[in-house]
Motif scaffolding. Structure first.
Motif: not given
Length: 136
Positions: A56-84
């Protein structure tokens, strides 16, 4: 009233369409497998045809650079979010055992992300992804 949680899929901006589609599917399946009760009820069309329930969630698909993806993964991990994270080691492996072996030999600084899917409180996900562009 909107949902209190948000799901976002972020793909590396330089992916060819077929690779982007594959990455989106891999991330969606992996994230969906981690969620309980993530599907809405099945539905029927006016002719009685069955339609399987969707997320039921809308799921926006966004784009980022490889470095932005690395920072996103790290930031999600730091916040305890569910991240794949879907990375080049996985994308290039022929099967899952090969992936696990190759990943075990890859330093964290050498993991190159193809895409990242994040689920968490709407505010946290927005803070991490709010400046990223929609995929076109």
């Amino acid at each position: 009233m909107g949902m209190s949680t948000k799901i976002v899929v972020v793909l590396r901006q330089d992916l060819e369409p077929a690779l982007a589609a594959n990455a989106g599917v891999v991330l969606g399946l992996a994230l969906g497998g981690r969620l309980e009760d993530s599907l809405a009820a099945d539905g029927k069309d006016a002719g009685g045809g069955a339609h399987a329930g969707l997320n039921p969630h809308p799921v926006p698909t966004l784009v980022a650079s490889g470095e932005q993806l690395r920072r996103l993964k790290a930031g999600a991990d730091e916040r305890g979010l569910t991240v794949v994270g879907f990375n080049e080691v996985a994308r290039r492996s022929r099967d899952y055992a090969e992936y696990l072996d190759a990943l075990a030999a890859t330093g964290p600084q050498d993991v190159e992300y193809v895409g990242v899917a994040v689920l968490g409180p709407r505010g946290d996900v927005n803070r991490l992804t709010g400046k990223l562009a929609l995929m076109r």
